[in-house]
Structures are given as structure tokens and as C-alpha cells.
Design a protein around this motif. Structure first.
Motif, short mmCIF file in Angstrom:
data_model
loop_
_atom_site.label_atom_id
_atom_site.label_comp_id
_atom_site.label_asym_id
_atom_site.label_seq_id
_atom_site.Cartn_x
_atom_site.Cartn_y
_atom_site.Cartn_z
N ILE A 182 61.21 36.08 72.88
CA ILE A 182 61.83 34.78 73.13
C ILE A 182 63.35 34.89 73.19
O ILE A 182 64.00 34.38 74.10
N ASP A 183 63.92 35.57 72.18
CA ASP A 183 65.39 35.69 72.12
C ASP A 183 65.92 36.83 72.97
O ASP A 183 67.15 36.99 73.09
N LYS A 184 65.01 37.66 73.52
CA LYS A 184 65.41 38.78 74.39
C LYS A 184 66.28 39.80 73.66
O LYS A 184 67.26 40.32 74.19
N ARG A 185 65.93 40.09 72.41
CA ARG A 185 66.65 41.12 71.66
C ARG A 185 65.91 42.46 71.81
O ARG A 185 64.74 42.56 71.43
N PRO A 186 66.53 43.50 72.33
CA PRO A 186 65.88 44.81 72.39
C PRO A 186 65.60 45.33 70.97
O PRO A 186 66.35 45.05 70.04
N PHE A 187 64.53 46.09 70.83
CA PHE A 187 64.16 46.59 69.50
C PHE A 187 65.25 47.47 68.90
O PHE A 187 65.47 47.44 67.69
N ASP A 188 65.93 48.26 69.74
CA ASP A 188 66.95 49.15 69.18
C ASP A 188 68.13 48.36 68.63
O ASP A 188 68.73 48.75 67.62
N LYS A 189 68.45 47.20 69.25
CA LYS A 189 69.54 46.38 68.73
C LYS A 189 69.11 45.65 67.45
O LYS A 189 69.93 45.46 66.54
N ILE A 190 67.85 45.25 67.38
CA ILE A 190 67.34 44.66 66.14
C ILE A 190 67.45 45.69 65.02
O ILE A 190 67.86 45.37 63.90
N HIS A 191 67.09 46.92 65.33
CA HIS A 191 67.14 48.01 64.34
C HIS A 191 68.57 48.20 63.82
O HIS A 191 68.80 48.31 62.61
N ARG A 192 69.55 48.22 64.75
CA ARG A 192 70.94 48.41 64.34
C ARG A 192 71.47 47.22 63.56
O ARG A 192 72.28 47.38 62.64
N MET A 193 71.02 46.00 63.91
CA MET A 193 71.46 44.82 63.18
C MET A 193 70.92 44.84 61.75
O MET A 193 71.60 44.41 60.81
N ILE A 194 69.70 45.34 61.57
CA ILE A 194 69.15 45.48 60.22
C ILE A 194 70.03 46.42 59.40
O ILE A 194 70.36 46.15 58.25
N ASP A 195 70.40 47.55 60.01
CA ASP A 195 71.28 48.50 59.32
C ASP A 195 72.59 47.83 58.93
O ASP A 195 73.07 47.97 57.80
N TRP A 196 73.18 47.08 59.88
CA TRP A 196 74.51 46.50 59.64
C TRP A 196 74.45 45.44 58.54
O TRP A 196 75.25 45.48 57.60
N CYS A 197 73.50 44.51 58.64
CA CYS A 197 73.49 43.40 57.68
C CYS A 197 73.13 43.87 56.27
O CYS A 197 73.59 43.31 55.29
N GLN A 198 72.31 44.93 56.16
CA GLN A 198 71.92 45.40 54.84
C GLN A 198 72.95 46.35 54.22
O GLN A 198 72.80 46.74 53.06
N SER A 199 73.98 46.70 55.00
CA SER A 199 75.08 47.48 54.43
C SER A 199 76.30 46.60 54.15
O SER A 199 77.26 47.06 53.51
N ASP A 200 76.26 45.35 54.60
CA ASP A 200 77.36 44.41 54.36
C ASP A 200 77.12 43.70 53.03
O ASP A 200 76.04 43.16 52.79
N THR A 201 78.12 43.68 52.16
CA THR A 201 77.95 43.14 50.81
C THR A 201 77.60 41.65 50.81
O THR A 201 76.93 41.18 49.90
N PHE A 202 78.07 40.92 51.82
CA PHE A 202 77.74 39.49 51.89
C PHE A 202 76.35 39.26 52.48
O PHE A 202 75.52 38.58 51.88
N TRP A 203 76.09 39.85 53.64
CA TRP A 203 74.85 39.54 54.35
C TRP A 203 73.62 40.14 53.68
O TRP A 203 72.51 39.62 53.83
N GLN A 204 73.77 41.25 52.94
CA GLN A 204 72.59 41.85 52.31
C GLN A 204 71.97 40.94 51.25
O GLN A 204 70.80 41.09 50.91
N THR A 205 72.76 39.98 50.73
CA THR A 205 72.21 39.03 49.76
C THR A 205 71.70 37.76 50.43
O THR A 205 71.10 36.92 49.77
N ASN A 206 71.95 37.63 51.73
CA ASN A 206 71.53 36.44 52.46
C ASN A 206 70.40 36.70 53.45
O ASN A 206 69.59 35.81 53.72
N ILE A 207 70.34 37.90 53.99
CA ILE A 207 69.28 38.23 54.94
C ILE A 207 68.14 38.90 54.18
O ILE A 207 68.12 40.10 53.97
N LEU A 208 67.19 38.07 53.72
CA LEU A 208 66.07 38.57 52.91
C LEU A 208 64.74 38.31 53.59
O LEU A 208 63.68 38.33 52.94
#
Length: 298
Positions: free
Chosen positions: A199-225
Motif C-alpha cells: 500500500i505504502d510502496k516501501r521496498p523491503f530493503d528500505k524497510i530493513h534499513r529504517m528498522i536499523d536506523w530507528c532502533q539505533s536512535d536513542t529517541f525512536w528506539q523507545t517509541n517504535i515498538l
């Protein structure tokens, strides 16, 4: 392999060498469960891979993670040892391995013989038994269709599907930040990954990289659960990640150094007029008189 699926295991496995070792037997069953029932395409370490029936993609660390999931530390088996057993299975012509620098494709030899349909067995049954079975199966199918119309069937994602792989990847990242976090419904998370992709047209590889980024960010890792929250905040995080990337690439701004601070600077010589010299001498004279009066009074 979907969580609700099944595989066949022949009784003659008791005559195999794997039967005498509980861990080797567990590994062989895991291989059978991971093998794709039909051809499939999924993501492994950010790369899309196509597999045929009876195949799956893995690596030493990936197979060790799945094999040791839920096991106590003393019960875990190293990835090195598991891979030695897999090579032994290959030597015994139970499977074949095709590897590159990023992953290995494992093919279960004679997969069709392991998982062929039961219909061939029913053909040899007596006609009366076959007729009763056909009537019963038709009735069961009708009841099943009725139940399905009342309760729409939820999508079920295989372990090697890109949707479940990314959902599991996010869960593992969250768990590494907080080992006490409760395990989610990964099938529901996988469905949200599907929505992000379709639906959102997100490629799987970009979803994968966004998971890496948000879970390494001190703010977003506590919000993206959850994947739902990942989907909701994706654009916001993407904009922030892009800003951080641009700021890192921008050259550092250099402040101009004043001329008088530069090495070897000499102030320019200025000519003093006769009038200025006379005025300065008069001021010095008055200052000297003031100093003398202060000294006398004290």
C-alpha cells in the motif's frame, strides 16, 4: 513454512543416524520445516532471493538463531557445529548446499518424495470406502466454506517470507534494547509489513534499513515498538534521517580569522601631525600636575 502448516516425517527416520542424536534430529526437522513448499521469494540480509520447492536460504548465524530459540544456554549449539552437521547431511546425500559470500541455498533432496500428496494413496482404496470418503470430504468442504464465509481467513506468512522476516528482525532489535519486552504477534506484524510494501510502496530493503536506523536512535528506539508505529512514523523518521545524513556530508563552516589575529601581523604605521603631538603633550603635562598635587596632599 507457516506456523500453522505441517510436514511429513517417514517412520523409517528411526533407521537413520540422526535418530541417535537429539540435536541432529532437531536440526533435520528444522530443515524440513524451513524448506519452501512451493517456489517463493523472500528477503535475506536485505537481498531478495528466489527459491524453488524444497529449498530455503540461510546462513550459519541465521540457522543457529532459529535452532537455539527458547533454549537454555547449556542446551544451545554453536553455529559452527550446526554447519558441520549440515555438511554431514550433504555428505549423506540428504541435501545439497550452494553458497556465496552472503548466504547459502539449501535444497532437500527428494523433497517431492517427502511431501507428495496423499491422493495417490486413496486411489488404491476399495470403491465403497472411496465413495464414503468422497461424500464425507465434500460435506467437510461445504462446512469449511460456510465457516470461512462467516470468519474471513487471516493471511498466514511463512517463516521465509519477506514480511515475516522483517517483522522478526524488528522484534529482535527491540528485544536487544529491552530483553524483557513482551513477544508480539509476529503474524500481525508481518501483515503490517505487507501493507507498508503493497500500500505504502516501501521496498523491503528500505524497510530493513529504517528498522536499523530507528532502533539505533536513542529517541525512536523507545517509541517504535511495533510495525504499526513504524508504519505511522516512517515519513517523519525518513525526513529526520535525511537531515542527519545531509548534515554529516556538509563541509564544516570555517569562520574568517581577523587580520590582526593572523601570524606575522604588524600594525600599519600612522603619521602624527604637529597639532596632535602638541595636544598630546598638553594632556600629559596636565596629568603630571594632577599627579603631583595628589602626592603633596597625601
Amino acid at each position: 513454512m507457516a506456523d500453522g502448516g505441517w510436514i511429513k516425517v517417514y517412520r523409517k527416520i528411526r533407521q537413520s543416524f540422526v535418530w541417535t542424536d537429539a540435536n541432529q534430529l532437531k536440526l533435520w526437522l528444522l530443515i524440513l520445516m524451513k524448506a519452501s513448499h512451493d517456489g517463493n521469494r523472500f528477503l535475506f540480509n536485505g537481498q531478495q532471493v528466489d527459491v524453488s520447492s524444497g529449498q530455503f536460504v540461510t546462513g550459519r548465524d541465521a540457522i543457529a538463531s532459529e535452532f537455539n530459540a527458547g533454549a537454555k544456554p547449556v542446551q544451545r549449539v554453536s553455529g559452527r557445529q550446526l554447519w558441520r552437521w549440515i555438511k554431514l547431511f550433504e555428505k549423506e546425500q540428504m541435501l545439497s548446499i550452494k553458497s556465496n559470500t552472503k548466504y547459502s541455498v539449501i535444497t532437500v533432496i527428494s523433497w517431492g518424495e517427502y511431501q507428495e500428496d496423499d491422493q495417490r494413496l486413496s486411489i488404491t482404496s476399495p470403491s465403497s470406502v472411496h465413495q464414503v470418503s468422497t461424500i464425507k470430504n465434500a460435506k467437510n468442504a461445504k462446512n469449511a466454506n460456510k465457516r470461512d464465509s462467516q470468519h474471513p481467513r487471516k493471511r498466514e506468512y511463512a517463516d521465509d517470507s519477506p514480511e515475516l522476516i522483517e517483522a522478526t528482525y524488528l522484534w529482535e532489535k527491540i528485544k536487544s534494547n529491552n530483553p524483557e519486552h513482551r513477544k508480539p504477534n509476529l503474524q500481525a506484524w508481518a501483515d503490517d509489513i505487507r501493507k507498508m510494501h503493497e500500500i505504502d510502496k516501501r521496498p523491503f530493503d528500505k524497510i530493513h534499513r529504517m528498522i536499523d536506523w530507528c532502533q539505533s536512535d536513542t529517541f525512536w528506539q523507545t517509541n517504535i515498538l511495533s510495525v504499526a508505529k513504524l508504519r505511522e512514523k516512517y515519513d517523519t523518521m525518513k525526513a529526520q534521517a535525511n537531515r542527519s545524513y545531509i548534515s554529516r556530508r556538509a563541509p564544516a563552516r570555517k569562520e574568517a580569522v581577523p587580520e590582526w589575529m593572523q601570524e606575522g601581523y604588524h600594525p600599519p604605521k600612522q603619521e602624527v601631525s604637529a597639532e596632535d603631538k602638541a595636544e598630546l603633550a598638553e594632556k600629559l603635562k596636565k596629568l603630571e600636575q594632577l599627579r603631583s598635587r595628589n602626592a603633596t596632599s597625601s
